[in-house]
Design a protein around this motif. Structure first.
Motif, PDB file in Angstrom:
ATOM      1  N   GLN A 138      25.937  42.878  35.277  1.00  0.00           N
ATOM      2  CA  GLN A 138      26.606  41.967  34.332  1.00  0.00           C
ATOM      3  C   GLN A 138      25.555  41.165  33.589  1.00  0.00           C
ATOM      4  O   GLN A 138      24.662  40.562  34.190  1.00  0.00           O
ATOM      5  N   GLN A 139      25.627  41.175  32.250  1.00  0.00           N
ATOM      6  CA  GLN A 139      24.640  40.508  31.420  1.00  0.00           C
ATOM      7  C   GLN A 139      25.232  39.233  30.826  1.00  0.00           C
ATOM      8  O   GLN A 139      26.430  39.167  30.493  1.00  0.00           O
ATOM      9  N   SER A 140      24.366  38.242  30.706  1.00  0.00           N
ATOM     10  CA  SER A 140      24.789  36.946  30.136  1.00  0.00           C
ATOM     11  C   SER A 140      24.675  37.012  28.628  1.00  0.00           C
ATOM     12  O   SER A 140      23.593  36.830  28.053  1.00  0.00           O
ATOM     13  N   MET A 141      25.784  37.286  27.960  1.00  0.00           N
ATOM     14  CA  MET A 141      25.777  37.413  26.501  1.00  0.00           C
ATOM     15  C   MET A 141      26.118  36.076  25.845  1.00  0.00           C
ATOM     16  O   MET A 141      26.946  35.322  26.344  1.00  0.00           O
ATOM     17  N   SER A 142      25.478  35.850  24.720  1.00  0.00           N
ATOM     18  CA  SER A 142      25.775  34.663  23.907  1.00  0.00           C
ATOM     19  C   SER A 142      26.442  35.124  22.619  1.00  0.00           C
ATOM     20  O   SER A 142      25.974  36.078  21.985  1.00  0.00           O
ATOM     21  N   VAL A 143      27.537  34.445  22.234  1.00  0.00           N
ATOM     22  CA  VAL A 143      28.313  34.841  21.057  1.00  0.00           C
ATOM     23  C   VAL A 143      28.406  33.639  20.108  1.00  0.00           C
ATOM     24  O   VAL A 143      28.684  32.510  20.543  1.00  0.00           O
ATOM     25  N   VAL A 144      28.138  33.905  18.811  1.00  0.00           N
ATOM     26  CA  VAL A 144      28.246  32.872  17.773  1.00  0.00           C
ATOM     27  C   VAL A 144      29.148  33.416  16.672  1.00  0.00           C
ATOM     28  O   VAL A 144      28.964  34.569  16.235  1.00  0.00           O
ATOM     29  N   VAL A 145      30.137  32.613  16.194  1.00  0.00           N
ATOM     30  CA  VAL A 145      31.076  33.033  15.152  1.00  0.00           C
ATOM     31  C   VAL A 145      31.005  32.016  13.995  1.00  0.00           C
ATOM     32  O   VAL A 145      31.128  30.794  14.221  1.00  0.00           O
ATOM     33  N   TRP A 146      30.723  32.545  12.766  1.00  0.00           N
ATOM     34  CA  TRP A 146      30.722  31.727  11.556  1.00  0.00           C
ATOM     35  C   TRP A 146      31.867  32.179  10.645  1.00  0.00           C
ATOM     36  O   TRP A 146      32.345  33.309  10.768  1.00  0.00           O
ATOM     37  N   ASP A 147      32.233  31.267   9.710  1.00  0.00           N
ATOM     38  CA  ASP A 147      33.182  31.695   8.673  1.00  0.00           C
ATOM     39  C   ASP A 147      32.395  32.247   7.505  1.00  0.00           C
ATOM     40  O   ASP A 147      31.161  32.342   7.547  1.00  0.00           O
ATOM     41  N   GLY A 148      33.079  32.633   6.464  1.00  0.00           N
ATOM     42  CA  GLY A 148      32.424  33.268   5.341  1.00  0.00           C
ATOM     43  C   GLY A 148      31.450  32.365   4.616  1.00  0.00           C
ATOM     44  O   GLY A 148      30.575  32.855   3.891  1.00  0.00           O
ATOM     45  N   GLU A 149      31.579  31.051   4.789  1.00  0.00           N
ATOM     46  CA  GLU A 149      30.699  30.117   4.104  1.00  0.00           C
ATOM     47  C   GLU A 149      29.511  29.710   4.970  1.00  0.00           C
ATOM     48  O   GLU A 149      28.690  28.882   4.539  1.00  0.00           O
ATOM     49  N   GLY A 150      29.445  30.226   6.193  1.00  0.00           N
ATOM     50  CA  GLY A 150      28.318  29.899   7.064  1.00  0.00           C
ATOM     51  C   GLY A 150      28.573  28.723   7.973  1.00  0.00           C
ATOM     52  O   GLY A 150      27.640  28.227   8.631  1.00  0.00           O
ATOM     53  N   ARG A 151      29.833  28.272   8.034  1.00  0.00           N
ATOM     54  CA  ARG A 151      30.142  27.174   8.935  1.00  0.00           C
ATOM     55  C   ARG A 151      30.409  27.723  10.333  1.00  0.00           C
ATOM     56  O   ARG A 151      31.091  28.731  10.493  1.00  0.00           O
ATOM     57  N   LEU A 152      29.885  27.057  11.322  1.00  0.00           N
ATOM     58  CA  LEU A 152      30.046  27.473  12.712  1.00  0.00           C
ATOM     59  C   LEU A 152      31.482  27.256  13.148  1.00  0.00           C
ATOM     60  O   LEU A 152      32.002  26.147  13.047  1.00  0.00           O
ATOM     61  N   LEU A 153      32.095  28.316  13.628  1.00  0.00           N
ATOM     62  CA  LEU A 153      33.449  28.216  14.123  1.00  0.00           C
ATOM     63  C   LEU A 153      33.464  27.996  15.634  1.00  0.00           C
ATOM     64  O   LEU A 153      34.176  27.123  16.130  1.00  0.00           O
ATOM     65  N   THR A 154      32.720  28.799  16.374  1.00  0.00           N
ATOM     66  CA  THR A 154      32.664  28.647  17.840  1.00  0.00           C
ATOM     67  C   THR A 154      31.444  29.405  18.365  1.00  0.00           C
ATOM     68  O   THR A 154      30.898  30.279  17.687  1.00  0.00           O
ATOM     69  N   SER A 155      31.028  29.090  19.606  1.00  0.00           N
ATOM     70  CA  SER A 155      29.866  29.767  20.225  1.00  0.00           C
ATOM     71  C   SER A 155      29.954  29.618  21.734  1.00  0.00           C
ATOM     72  O   SER A 155      30.616  28.700  22.233  1.00  0.00           O
ATOM     73  N   THR A 156      29.292  30.508  22.418  1.00  0.00           N
ATOM     74  CA  THR A 156      29.207  30.432  23.879  1.00  0.00           C
ATOM     75  C   THR A 156      27.915  31.106  24.317  1.00  0.00           C
ATOM     76  O   THR A 156      27.376  31.952  23.620  1.00  0.00           O
ATOM     77  N   GLY A 157      27.407  30.727  25.461  1.00  0.00           N
ATOM     78  CA  GLY A 157      26.195  31.339  25.993  1.00  0.00           C
ATOM     79  C   GLY A 157      25.008  30.390  25.943  1.00  0.00           C
ATOM     80  O   GLY A 157      25.087  29.266  25.423  1.00  0.00           O
TER      81      GLY A 157
END
Length: 451
Positions: A82-101
């Motif tokens: 099991q690997q510790s993955m980090s996830v980052v989600v932006w909207d189309g304008e580059g604003r951070l929506l959510t992240s984990t890791g």
């Protein structure tokens, strides 16, 4: 039925051992690969489940993300892969929506695909994959994994897969050693049989070695054993004859010596002295023949076979005997058409001719004709005389040992040269003839005709 081949026997055992090791390695490697693939798949499942557990209403909640470092129920414990993955989600304008890791937040850009990033302080390497949610590009998702963790996982998988190879070489060495030892068992059996041969009472090797490579060796050893036994038999017979030949003159010498101590007439004393001298000469001749035979045996062992010319040897020998023949009143001659070349021991051949000449000159009366005859084409040399009256035996019959120890010397020389010594019908004008016949020359291969 054709004999088996030692090469095929040995190849069969070695290739069989290699096939066994190879098949074992394939089975173990296949099982290890399947097991590691299952483990890797389970690790992916555990990683995705961990990410989904931290996702609520489209946002990651760090407080609910499973942490392998804390105690948790058995079914939620971290998998080996099991690997510790980090996830980052932006909207189309580059604003951070959510992240984990645990990965630091990377800079937003519009590129997609795989990339190597260096983030944080101190810098740490991360492997990332980015993509948009669709053609509208309303959301960009970037998933990151620590390069160090990825390398640890790669090394773990590689070691698991390669571990069977660590014992392949020792296993091959052991398997090949056992196979070669088993394959060479027939050779060891032959060596043990050869070492067990008794030179004095050797029996031929039993024909229990079926491999083709051993046939020539066994035949050669049996030939040598046969020759050795024949030589030993001849030596024993010769020793017996020598003992008999020496016993008679020595007993006569002792008898006449005792007689001379008593009183006897002058004529009887002269006869006894003459007999004493004759027996002493006879004993000396026997000892001389014994030394000659010993010399022949030594020459057989120590001297190499060389080209020699029997014609030149006979001419030189007749020149040496010319004075003796003149004194004894014999007519000495040579009948030869020219050079007579062969491979042999010149010293031994000279001894043989000397003994034949000695016998011919010593057993014929004055005025007898003694002739040495050579035929290079038929490959024989013979000594003939016209003074003997003893009837000639049928052709091919061996000489009688009673004719003298000189013939024993000739027989030994003949055996050394693979020749044949026999009494043959004499040519016209002669009454006795002894011949030494040599084997024919090997035929040379014919040269191809010129085009």
């Amino acid at each position: 039925m054709a004999g088996r081949s030692l090469l095929h026997h040995l190849l069969g055992w070695t290739l069989g051992a290699l096939a066994l090791v190879w098949a074992t390695f394939i089975v173990v490697g296949f099982a290890t690969g399947v097991h590691e693939a299952d483990e890797l798949t389970d690790g992916h499942l555990a990683s995705v489940a961990g990410l989904q557990a931290a996702l609520h209403d489209g946002h990651f909640d760090a407080s609910t993300r499973p942490d392998p470092g804390h105690d948790m129920p058995e079914d939620l414990k971290s998998h080996d892969y099991q690997q510790s993955m980090s996830v980052v989600v932006w909207d189309g304008e580059g604003r951070l929506l959510t992240s984990t890791g645990d990965a630091p937040l990377p800079t937003f850009d519009r590129r997609t695909g795989f990339a190597d990033l260096t983030l944080g302080n101190p810098p740490e390497r991360w492997r990332s994959f980015s993509r948009w949610d669709g053609p509208e590009q309303t959301r960009k998702i970037t998933v990151m994994l620590s390069v160090e963790e990825r390398d640890d996982l790669a090394w773990d998988i590689a070691l698991q897969v390669a571990s069977p190879g660590l014992w392949v070489m020792p296993a091959i060495a052991v398997a090949l050693g056992l196979a070669v030892r088993r394959g060479l068992k027939p050779l060891h059996d032959l060596s043990r049989d050869v070492l067990g041969l008794d030179v004095q009472r050797a029996q031929p090797l039993a024909a229990r070695h079926p491999h083709e490579e051993f046939k020539g060796v066994v035949d050669a050893i049996n030939t040598l054993v046969g020759r050795q036994q024949a030589a030993l038999a001849r030596e024993r017979q010769l020793a017996s004859e020598l003992a008999h030949e020496l016993r008679t003159p020595l007993a006569s010498i002792a008898l006449h010596a005792r007689g001379l101590q008593g009183e006897m007439a002058q004529e009887e004393r002269r006869d006894s002295l003459q007999r004493l001298e004759d027996e002493a000469v006879h004993a000396g001749q026997v000892v001389q023949q014994l030394l000659t035979l010993a010399r022949a045996s030594r020459a057989e062992m120590n001297e190499a076979v060389r080209p020699c010319d029997l014609d030149a040897l006979a001419r030189q020998l007749l020149a040496d005997y010319a004075q003796r023949a003149l004194e004894s009143g014999h007519d000495l001659g040579l009948d030869s058409a020219g050079p007579f070349l062969l491979q042999g021991h010149a010293l031994l051949l000279e001894l043989a001719l000397r003994n034949l000449l000695d016998n011919a000159l010593g057993h014929t009366a004055a005025g007898s004709r003694v002739e040495v005859q050579l035929d290079a084409q038929a490959r024989w040399v013979q000594v003939c005389d016209d003074g003997a009256t003893q009837p000639c035996p049928p052709p091919g019959q061996r000489f009688n040992a009673g004719l003298g120890l000189g013939h024993r010397v000739v027989e030994k020389v003949a055996a050394i040269h693979d020749a044949r010594f026999e009494r043959v019908p004499p040519p016209p004008g002669f009454s006795t003839c002894y011949r030494l016949s040599f084997p024919p020359l090997p035929e040379l291969p014919e040269e191809p005709a010129a085009a």
